[in-house]
Design an enzyme around this catalytic site. Structure first.
Site, PDB file in Angstrom:
ATOM      1  CD  GLN A   1      -2.602   1.190   2.667  1.00  0.00           C
ATOM      2  OE1 GLN A   1      -2.165   0.611   3.655  1.00  0.00           O
ATOM      3  NE2 GLN A   1      -3.768   1.799   2.660  1.00  0.00           N
ATOM      4  N   GLY A   2       0.770   2.069  -1.030  1.00  0.00           N
ATOM      5  CA  GLY A   2       1.537   3.311  -1.117  1.00  0.00           C
ATOM      6  C   GLY A   2       0.703   4.511  -0.734  1.00  0.00           C
ATOM      7  CE1 TYR A   3      -3.946   4.158  -0.574  1.00  0.00           C
ATOM      8  CE2 TYR A   3      -5.092   4.624   1.474  1.00  0.00           C
ATOM      9  CZ  TYR A   3      -5.107   4.208   0.162  1.00  0.00           C
ATOM     10  OH  TYR A   3      -6.310   3.843  -0.417  1.00  0.00           O
ATOM     11  CB  SER A   4       2.152   6.789   5.152  1.00  0.00           C
ATOM     12  OG  SER A   4       0.987   6.480   5.875  1.00  0.00           O
TER      13      SER A   4
ATOM     14  CD  GLU B   1      -5.738  -0.084   6.837  1.00  0.00           C
ATOM     15  OE1 GLU B   1      -4.645  -0.247   7.404  1.00  0.00           O
ATOM     16  OE2 GLU B   1      -5.970   0.887   6.093  1.00  0.00           O
TER      17      GLU B   1
ATOM     18  CD  GLU C   1      -3.750  10.514  18.789  1.00  0.00           C
ATOM     19  OE1 GLU C   1      -3.212  10.352  19.886  1.00  0.00           O
ATOM     20  OE2 GLU C   1      -3.551   9.758  17.809  1.00  0.00           O
TER      21      GLU C   1
END
Length: 398
Positions: free
Chosen positions: A126-129, A244, A385
């Site tokens: 997964q290429g998110y952050s 997820e 958060e």
């Protein structure tokens, strides 16, 4: 406390248990139940067994290789697999990109990629952050410029789980810079063997190489690998994150860990008595079991609501919050039980049937690393958060 199944659910649960008893390899369950390290080939071996039975993707529609099970049946399956010590398949293929492709992919993407997800031919990451876009994912800066029939991608992703194993990545990239941050983001499928991609390991607190940073230097991605509409990738991203987080309760895993705690507490002698007989320990375990009972009840209630189409998305955030807290509390209590025997860090302790002489009870070797690894679950998929903010905004109007 166990919640009663209906007659049909009881029959289904027994079917799952019989399958696990007859087909789950003992060495794989031994690794899971003993908190030992799982390797890529372990996951693929179990996936092949599930594929033969047609149970790899319980939540997918039947026409795409799913089971057609209800939300309750899927929960029973997940719980029984966890209790038996079955490896939990990495979420990136079956639970994440699969549903996105079914919802937003082209027919060509579905026909080519969905079977490869089911049989394990493709291993996804997964290429998110990014270094400057974690909880504020919409701040991502990895860019994709259109050049003829391709996108040309430049930038960096971080905390990319299993990128060193993966041959495919689904990535969020910026394709426009006007409007709100959430606008101008597109969802791309990237072949990890493409020239210009560099994967560098990040070693986590538990000593594992599980996550990575990934660099893109003029990486060419065919425009046919765009999922959904150009600049509308945020819609896909939100859909994927819901899948997820909804699986994050992991009631079965929590029940397995509580059973583990009960067993080792009867074996650990402190001040001449089993720790299980200590009032202080009994109070801690009771608090954990109450939280687990609340988690299970909430998960069941939301499963029924999902079946009836009566959920709005905040349920996934709530389950992630509660599930993560229970899992971390259980791992912390396991350290209390093991005491000083959990302190040494020896990588060989994480392999099944290690030749090393144990420092303490056989169960104690991997516990500190397991505890440290679980610190991440209140961060990935959106921090606690962020989940609080989602719930406050959607349910409380804040």
């Amino acid at each position: 406390m166990d919640f009663d199944d209906s007659p049909a659910e009881s029959t289904f649960r027994e079917e799952v248990r019989a399958f696990l008893k007859g087909h789950l390899p003992a060495d794989l369950s031994g690794k899971v139940l003993g908190h030992r390290r799982l390797h890529k080939e372990d996951f693929l071996r179990w996936q092949a067994i599930l594929l033969k039975r047609g149970w790899v993707a319980p939540a997918w529609p039947k026409e795409h290789g799913g089971t057609g099970w209800s939300a309750i049946e899927r929960g029973i399956f997940d719980e029984e697999c966890a209790l038996a010590g079955a490896p939990e398949l990495p979420a990136f293929g079956v639970r994440m990109i699969g549903p996105v492709l079914i919802a937003f992919g082209t027919e060509a993407q579905k026909q080519h990629l969905l079977p490869r997800i089911l049989d394990g031919s493709d291993w996804w990451c997964q290429g998110y952050s990014e270094p400057g876009a974690g909880s504020d994912l919409a701040a991502l800066s990895t860019r994709a410029e259109i050049d003829g029939a391709d996108f040309v991608v430049n930038g960096q992703k971080i905390w990319t789980t299993y990128a060193h194993y993966a041959n495919m990545m689904f990535a969020l990239v910026r394709t426009a810079s006007t409007g709100k941050k959430q606008e101008g983001i597109s969802f791309l499928l990237v072949d990890m063997t493409t020239p210009g991609i560099t994967v560098r390991p990040i070693i986590t607190l538990d000593g594992e190489h599980e996550i990575n940073e990934v660099f893109f230097d003029n990486v060419r991605v065919p425009r046919a690998n765009l999922v959904g509409e150009l600049n509308q990738g945020w819609t896909c991203a939100k859909y994927l994150l819901g899948h997820e987080r909804f699986g994050a309760a992991r009631v079965g895993r929590a029940k397995r860990e509580v059973a583990f705690l009960r067993r080792i507490a009867t074996e650990r002698i402190v001040d001449g008595i089993p720790l299980a007989e200590s009032p202080a320990f009994a109070e801690k375990l009771a608090r954990l079991e109450i939280d687990l009972m609340a988690l299970e009840c909430t998960s069941l209630r939301m499963s029924v609501a999902a079946t009836e189409g009566a959920i709005d998305g905040t349920e996934a955030s709530l389950l992630k919050l509660l599930g993560a807290r229970v899992a971390q509390a259980a791992s912390a209590l396991a350290l209390d039980v093991a005491g000083p025997y959990a302190l040494p860090y020896r990588p060989a302790d994480f392999e099944l049937n290690s030749d090393l002489e144990p420092v303490g009870p056989d169960y104690s070797g991997p516990l500190a690393a397991y505890y440290m690894n679980l610190r991440k679950i209140t961060i990935y998929g959106g921090t606690d958060e962020v989940q609080h903010n989602i719930i406050a905004k959607a349910r409380l109007g804040l």
